[in-house]
Design a protein around this motif. Structure first.
Motif, PDB file in Angstrom:
ATOM      1  N   GLN A 151      -3.564  -0.191   6.258  1.00 60.42           N
ATOM      2  CA  GLN A 151      -4.468  -1.196   6.096  1.00 60.42           C
ATOM      3  C   GLN A 151      -5.221  -1.667   7.135  1.00 60.42           C
ATOM      4  OE1 GLN A 151      -2.155  -4.868   6.013  1.00 60.42           O
ATOM      5  NE2 GLN A 151      -3.681  -6.497   5.769  1.00 60.42           N
TER       6      GLN A 151
ATOM      7  N   ARG B 299      -7.078   1.290   3.201  1.00 58.50           N
ATOM      8  CA  ARG B 299      -6.074   0.302   1.960  1.00 58.50           C
ATOM      9  C   ARG B 299      -5.869  -0.667   1.507  1.00 58.50           C
ATOM     10  NH1 ARG B 299      -1.122   3.713   1.029  1.00 58.50           N
ATOM     11  NH2 ARG B 299      -1.971   6.402   1.273  1.00 58.50           N
ATOM     12  N   ASP B 300      -6.586  -1.000   0.254  1.00 62.93           N
ATOM     13  CA  ASP B 300      -6.753  -2.456  -0.469  1.00 62.93           C
ATOM     14  C   ASP B 300      -5.658  -2.560  -1.387  1.00 62.93           C
ATOM     15  OD1 ASP B 300      -9.420  -2.704  -0.018  1.00 62.93           O
ATOM     16  OD2 ASP B 300     -10.341  -2.196  -1.444  1.00 62.93           O
TER      17      ASP B 300
ATOM     18  N   PRO C 233      -1.056  -7.811   2.206  1.00 64.57           N
ATOM     19  CA  PRO C 233      -1.033  -7.180   3.330  1.00 64.57           C
ATOM     20  C   PRO C 233       0.328  -7.841   3.535  1.00 64.57           C
ATOM     21  CG  PRO C 233      -2.486  -9.091   3.613  1.00 64.57           C
ATOM     22  CD  PRO C 233      -2.659  -8.809   1.898  1.00 64.57           C
TER      23      PRO C 233
END
Length: 338
Positions: free
Chosen positions: A307, A312-313, A316
């Motif tokens: 992230q 990477r989406d 969080p």
């Protein structure tokens, strides 16, 4: 030898899409990625990460710093990290400081600052401000496992509450003579894990108006052998003996169970034993434990690193968060005999 253009033609996509799919840089749908990978495998094409690194400025290599690989927790977290990085197409460079200050200075003062790493994951190492500054100066994202570090993304368990929960379980069963088996100072690494867990144990006793008996505060080296010897000694005492023991690790709990059995004592009839970890052998020993999912912590660290690298989406996680634990009840704990 097949080239990237051959793969693109076979998969029916552009060269740029092949590059993104095989390097992991950029967004590509799962279906397209699978199609490209299948075409590459059929043609025997392997992406050149040296060329990819020059183009992207990335090495696709993550540095992992550990104090040791000789304990269950560290090796299991490392397995979770390794699995996650392999799936993401990243290499791993392991730095084992061995608990030596000279090695640590070399790692943080030189090795991690070289341009061959994209990010760093540290395990139970409390980074000093100058170490954080060193890594920040070269723009390397850092994720720490095992303790709270200001300004760093951290993944950790609540050691105080884990030990308190384990002790409360024994108290709820009716135990009032409860020993604690923790680790000595030399095995606490940076975040004083053993101290935090002993504090949780003592807090639970205090809340139940139960005394802390100094002779039942045991320390070992987080191994089966160490736990075995300490519990054998205390249970061999001719006078007062505990009816239960909280162990700061599952491996020491295994030793406690073996010691009790070798003395002809019944577990849990004569001695209830609870551990902390979630070790794979826990089911074999029938050990009640607080499982902390060490592999999951490693995998979570990789997700956070990806992230931070913008690959990477994912939703969080909080920058500094407690990793979930699970109480696992088995046969090693029961009400004390009257």
């Amino acid at each position: 030898m097949a080239g990237i253009k051959d793969v693109a033609q076979s998969a029916g996509v552009s060269v740029a899409t092949v590059s993104r799919a095989l390097s992991g840089n950029g967004k590509v749908s799962a279906a397209t990625r699978a199609k490209v990978q299948r075409a590459a495998e059929e043609l025997g094409y392997v992406v050149s990460f040296n060329a990819s690194s020059l183009a992207s400025g990335r090495s696709r290599n993550i540095g992992v710093v550990v104090p040791t690989v000789g304990r269950w927790y560290f090796s299991t977290v490392l397995e979770g990290i390794t699995n996650g990085l392999i799936e993401a197409g990243y290499d791993l460079t392991l730095y084992n400081t061995g608990g030596q200050d000279q090695h640590r200075r070399s790692v943080f003062g030189d090795l991690l600052l070289r341009k061959r790493l994209d990010a760093v994951i540290t395990l139970t190492l409390k980074l000093q401000p100058h170490e954080v500054d060193q890594l920040a100066s070269v723009g390397k994202p850092v994720v720490a496992i095992g303790g709270l570090i200001p300004a760093i993304d951290t993944i950790r368990v609540d050691d105080f509450n884990i030990a308190s929960m384990a002790t409360e379980h024994l108290i709820a069963l009716g135990h009032s003579k409860i020993a604690y088996l923790g680790g000595s100072e030399e095995f606490e690494v940076d975040f004083k894990l053993a101290s935090a867990r002993q504090d949780g144990y003592e807090y639970a006793l205090d809340q139940a108006n139960l005394p802390v008996h100094p002779e039942w505060l045991l320390s070992a080296d987080f191994t089966i052998q160490g736990g075995y010897q300490k519990v054998r000694n205390v249970m061999s005492a001719p006078r007062r003996q505990p009816t239960a023991v909280v162990c700061a690790s599952d491996e020491m709990a295994f030793g406690a169970i073996l010691a009790a059995r070798d003395l002809g004592l019944d577990v849990p009839g004569d001695l209830s034993v609870i551990g902390i970890d979630g070790h794979e052998l826990g089911e074999l020993f029938g050990l009640t434990t607080i499982a902390q999912d060490a592999r999951g912590q490693g995998a979570a660290a990789v997700r956070k690193v990806l992230q931070l690298l913008g690959e990477r989406d994912v939703d969080p996680d909080p920058t500094q968060s407690f990793f979930p634990t699970e109480f696992v009840a088995r046969t090693s704990t029961a009400a004390p005999r009257t």
